[in-house]
Scaffold this active site. Structure first.
Site, PDB file in Angstrom:
ATOM      1  N   ASN A 178       0.804  -1.234   0.000  1.00 23.15           N
ATOM      2  CA  ASN A 178       0.000   0.000   0.000  1.00 23.15           C
ATOM      3  C   ASN A 178       0.834   1.281   0.000  1.00 23.15           C
ATOM      4  OD1 ASN A 178       0.726  -0.466   2.681  1.00 23.15           O
ATOM      5  ND2 ASN A 178      -1.120   0.481   3.481  1.00 23.15           N
ATOM      6  N   GLY A 192       3.095  -5.237   7.581  1.00 23.80           N
ATOM      7  CA  GLY A 192       2.120  -6.049   6.866  1.00 23.80           C
ATOM      8  C   GLY A 192       1.012  -6.477   7.804  1.00 23.80           C
ATOM      9  N   SER A 193       0.392  -7.586   7.474  1.00 27.39           N
ATOM     10  CA  SER A 193      -0.777  -8.027   8.243  1.00 27.39           C
ATOM     11  C   SER A 193      -0.366  -8.590   9.605  1.00 27.39           C
ATOM     12  CB  SER A 193      -1.530  -9.090   7.456  1.00 27.39           C
ATOM     13  OG  SER A 193      -0.675 -10.180   7.212  1.00 27.39           O
ATOM     14  N   GLY A 228       2.788 -11.088  10.518  1.00 30.90           N
ATOM     15  CA  GLY A 228       3.697 -10.613  11.558  1.00 30.90           C
ATOM     16  C   GLY A 228       3.785 -11.591  12.722  1.00 30.90           C
ATOM     17  N   GLU A 250       5.218  -3.821  12.254  1.00 31.18           N
ATOM     18  CA  GLU A 250       4.146  -2.823  12.206  1.00 31.18           C
ATOM     19  C   GLU A 250       2.987  -3.439  11.440  1.00 31.18           C
ATOM     20  OE1 GLU A 250       4.130  -0.376  14.111  1.00 31.18           O
ATOM     21  OE2 GLU A 250       6.224  -0.494  14.688  1.00 31.18           O
ATOM     22  N   CYS A 305      -2.996   1.486   6.581  1.00 25.56           N
ATOM     23  CA  CYS A 305      -3.018   0.815   7.885  1.00 25.56           C
ATOM     24  C   CYS A 305      -3.647   1.735   8.929  1.00 25.56           C
ATOM     25  CB  CYS A 305      -1.616   0.424   8.299  1.00 25.56           C
ATOM     26  SG  CYS A 305      -0.487   1.820   8.301  1.00 25.56           S
TER      27      CYS A 305
HETATM   28  P1  NAD Z   1       0.893  -9.089   4.055  1.00 26.70           P
HETATM   29  O1  NAD Z   1       1.136  -9.422   5.483  1.00 26.70           O
HETATM   30  O2  NAD Z   1       0.117 -10.052   3.246  1.00 26.70           O
HETATM   31  O3  NAD Z   1       2.286  -8.910   3.291  1.00 26.70           O
HETATM   32  C1  NAD Z   1       3.246  -7.939   3.683  1.00 26.70           C
HETATM   33  C2  NAD Z   1       4.609  -8.397   3.217  1.00 26.70           C
HETATM   34  O4  NAD Z   1       5.003  -9.521   3.992  1.00 26.70           O
HETATM   35  C3  NAD Z   1       4.668  -8.848   1.760  1.00 26.70           C
HETATM   36  O5  NAD Z   1       5.916  -8.473   1.213  1.00 26.70           O
HETATM   37  C4  NAD Z   1       4.568 -10.350   1.882  1.00 26.70           C
HETATM   38  O6  NAD Z   1       5.126 -11.042   0.792  1.00 26.70           O
HETATM   39  C5  NAD Z   1       5.353 -10.612   3.159  1.00 26.70           C
HETATM   40  N1  NAD Z   1       4.998 -11.802   3.930  1.00 26.70           N
HETATM   41  C6  NAD Z   1       3.779 -12.333   4.129  1.00 26.70           C
HETATM   42  N2  NAD Z   1       3.883 -13.425   4.933  1.00 26.70           N
HETATM   43  C7  NAD Z   1       5.190 -13.555   5.254  1.00 26.70           C
HETATM   44  C8  NAD Z   1       5.928 -14.495   6.034  1.00 26.70           C
HETATM   45  N3  NAD Z   1       5.336 -15.513   6.643  1.00 26.70           N
HETATM   46  N4  NAD Z   1       7.260 -14.336   6.128  1.00 26.70           N
HETATM   47  C9  NAD Z   1       7.892 -13.311   5.507  1.00 26.70           C
HETATM   48  N5  NAD Z   1       7.244 -12.403   4.742  1.00 26.70           N
HETATM   49  C10 NAD Z   1       5.908 -12.516   4.625  1.00 26.70           C
HETATM   50  O7  NAD Z   1       0.251  -7.628   4.019  1.00 26.70           O
HETATM   51  P2  NAD Z   1      -0.254  -6.798   2.751  1.00 26.70           P
HETATM   52  O8  NAD Z   1      -1.531  -7.393   2.271  1.00 26.70           O
HETATM   53  O9  NAD Z   1       0.869  -6.604   1.786  1.00 26.70           O
HETATM   54  O10 NAD Z   1      -0.529  -5.372   3.413  1.00 26.70           O
HETATM   55  C11 NAD Z   1      -1.694  -5.053   4.102  1.00 26.70           C
HETATM   56  C12 NAD Z   1      -1.485  -5.169   5.594  1.00 26.70           C
HETATM   57  O11 NAD Z   1      -0.381  -4.370   5.993  1.00 26.70           O
HETATM   58  C13 NAD Z   1      -2.666  -4.652   6.401  1.00 26.70           C
HETATM   59  O12 NAD Z   1      -2.919  -5.522   7.467  1.00 26.70           O
HETATM   60  C14 NAD Z   1      -2.183  -3.299   6.910  1.00 26.70           C
HETATM   61  O13 NAD Z   1      -2.795  -2.852   8.080  1.00 26.70           O
HETATM   62  C15 NAD Z   1      -0.736  -3.576   7.118  1.00 26.70           C
HETATM   63  N6  NAD Z   1       0.021  -2.331   7.104  1.00 26.70           N
HETATM   64  C16 NAD Z   1       0.497  -1.860   8.292  1.00 26.70           C
HETATM   65  C17 NAD Z   1       1.207  -0.665   8.321  1.00 26.70           C
HETATM   66  C18 NAD Z   1       1.762  -0.130   9.611  1.00 26.70           C
HETATM   67  O14 NAD Z   1       2.646   0.727   9.570  1.00 26.70           O
HETATM   68  N7  NAD Z   1       1.285  -0.588  10.762  1.00 26.70           N
HETATM   69  C19 NAD Z   1       1.427   0.050   7.141  1.00 26.70           C
HETATM   70  C20 NAD Z   1       0.908  -0.462   5.953  1.00 26.70           C
HETATM   71  C21 NAD Z   1       0.215  -1.663   5.944  1.00 26.70           C
END
Ligand code: NAD
Length: 489
Positions: free
Chosen positions: A156, A232-233, A237, A253, A287
């Site tokens: 995002n 990420g999610s 995380g 985060e 997020c």
């Molecule tokens: P996601 O968790 O699906 O993926 C994020 C990243 O992590 C991607 O590069 C993905 O390939 C990688 N990933 C996924 N599983 C992994 C694992 N097991 N090991 C290592 N890497 C892994 O998230 P998304 O769909 O890309 O983004 C949306 C999410 O991100 C939402 O939940 C949003 O709230 C969160 N987000 C948080 C913030 C913040 O600063 N708190 C900012 C932006 C987005």
């Protein structure tokens, strides 16, 4: 649509732009028109991840001993290159992620600002000296880099989030393996390219793309990796947190379910603006996006009427067209998630408007994109799924509240604690809100979204590990370890 040659992008490992050892590629699609392939990227496997970690490890001794002025100059030069190409790169960002072009350009410029901030701030980041009784001794702390760090980012904010992770890592002397989201890898590629062009030595930053299922274990569970900065999610995380090695520092985060409280004394038009900008710009895919609006009962009907009226004026369409307010969902999976929650909301609460997939004859120009109209629900209670679970789309849930105390109790009644806002003219509410709300980012008469490069950023509760903050000086702390030195003569 006319067919154009699609460019293939390589990994950056040990200073070389190389294809994956797997020989496989994946397509980066335009969410506004999924017939367009924005670029082809390397579908890496564990061997590529291993090579990237090894390259980062081999480069560490040289980089940590590189004079800090030289490290800073590389960040400044990379920033200048991003600024010079901001228009072109913003167009790529919009084509791969969908957000309006103006916001995409802001994101590139903010990323350049981040590189510049750390180029300066990193040079004044020091240890401390400690007074003590022995005049023959000096006691001080020195800060040192950790070693190889892994940076994993979502789609995002595909350049500003990696920039705020990579810049502090590099200025403090760490070496990096960076894996962007497969749903928007091109903007992260440009960031890596900017640093490589600016003269970063081979192996100091390595860029690889591909599925987390193939790369995650090597990038996150290897003892060679001394820190992981992940955004990420919450689900991903949590997995990383469980599997990281004891000697790996982790900064996660994660998701949010961010509330906006509208008090009875608020300027309702401004409070509508906060919901529209905070909840619906970026198609709700922030997020820190507003997803719950807690409104005092005396102004509830007036507020909902104004909000629905404003929502009806929003223009939905490609981010490349000036004047459109809301772009597509960034991925097919995200579109499905939103449509699923709209169905859940229709069963649980009162559906006021929106939540329709825009692909029928009435929306022929949107038919090839992942578009959904912004949705509004009222009569939402805190036991409902649309009040508790992160949707990450243009869905607003309005919850009636009786008092300030009721609003705070409901605002705090989710597992998340990323960002929260209040709309009020009353200084008493403003003051109490900052104390009472369980959120890492507190906004008073401002949108839940948006944060500064130089101020700490991060969540509380399940929105973050809350170990070290991103942005500001907290990031420099995350990427350094302390030695306490007792030096006699
Ligand atoms: P996601 O968790 O699906 O993926 C994020 C990243 O992590 C991607 O590069 C993905 O390939 C990688 N990933 C996924 N599983 C992994 C694992 N097991 N090991 C290592 N890497 C892994 O998230 P998304 O769909 O890309 O983004 C949306 C999410 O991100 C939402 O939940 C949003 O709230 C969160 N987000 C948080 C913030 C913040 O600063 N708190 C900012 C932006 C987005």
């Amino acid at each position: 649509m006319p067919s154009v040659a699609v460019e293939t992008f390589c990994n950056l490992i040990a200073g070389q732009w190389v294809p994956s050892a797997t020989g496989r590629l994946f397509d980066n699609l335009n969410p506004a028109d999924r017939r367009e392939v924005v670029g082809r990227f390397q579908a890496c496997g564990a061997a590529d991840a291993r090579a990237a970690v090894d390259a980062a490890q081999a480069a560490f001794a040289g980089w940590r001993n590189t004079p800090i002025g030289k490290r800073a100059k590389i960040l400044q030069d990379a920033a200048a290159w991003l600024e010079a190409h901001a228009d072109a790169f913003a167009a790529e960002l919009t084509r791969e992620e969908g957000k309006p072009l103006a916001l995409a350009k802001d994101e590139f410029l903010r990323s350049a600002q981040t590189l510049r901030f750390y180029a300066v701030e990193g040079q004044s980041y020091t240890g401390e000296t400690f007074p003590q009784d022995d005049r023959e001794m000096m006691v001080y702390t020195q800060r040192e880099p950790l070693g190889v760090v892994t940076v994993i980012s979502p789609w995002n904010f595909p350049v500003s989030i990696p920039a705020r992770k990579i810049a502090p890592a590099l200025i403090t002397g760490n070496t990096v393996v960076f894996k962007p989201s497969s749903d928007a890898p091109l903007s992260g590629y440009r960031l890596a390219e900017s640093l490589a062009r600016a003269g970063l030595p081979a192996g100091v930053l390595n860029f690889i793309t591909g599925a987390a299922s193939e790369l995650g274990a090597t990038l996150c569970e290897s003892g060679a990796v001394r820190a992981i900065s992940f955004t990420g999610s919450t689900a991903a995380g949590t997995h990383i947190h469980r599997h990281a090695s004891l000697t790996t520092r982790v900064q996660l985060e994660l998701g949010g379910k961010n509330p906006l409280i509208v008090m009875e004394d608020a300027d309702l038009d401004r409070a509508v603006d906060l919901a529209i900008k905070g909840g619906l710009s970026l198609t709700g895919q922030a997020c820190t996006g507003t997803s719950r609006i807690l409104v005092m009962k005396p102004v509830l009907d007036a507020y909902v009427d104004k909000l629905a009226a404003r929502m009806r004026t929003l223009k939905i369409g490609s981010g490349m067209v000036a004047g459109n307010d809301i772009g597509p969902m960034a991925t097919a999976a995200q579109l499905e998630t939103v449509l699923k929650y709209v169905e859940i909301g229709r069963r649980e609460a009162t559906h006021i408007m929106g939540g329709e997939r825009l692909d029928g004859a009435a929306h022929a120009e949107l038919a090839h994109g992942w578009y959904v109209s912004p949705a509004l629900f009222t009569g939402v209670t805190m036991d409902m799924r649309i009040a508790q679970e992160e949707i990450f789309g243009p869905v607003l849930a309005v919850i009636a509240v009786d008092s300030y105390a009721d609003a705070i109790a409901k605002a705090n009644a989710t597992p998340y604690g990323l960002s929260a806002a209040i709309a009020t003219r009353n200084p008493r509410y403003m003051h109490d809100f900052a104390n009472d709300i369980e959120a890492g980012t507190v906004k008073i008469n401002r949108t839940t979204t948006g944060n500064l490069v130089n101020a700490p950023f991060g969540g509380l509760k399940s929105s973050s590990t809350s170990t070290f903050r991103e942005s500001g000086r907290g990031a420099l702390e995350f990427y350094t370890q302390i030695k306490t030195v007792y030096r006699g003569l």
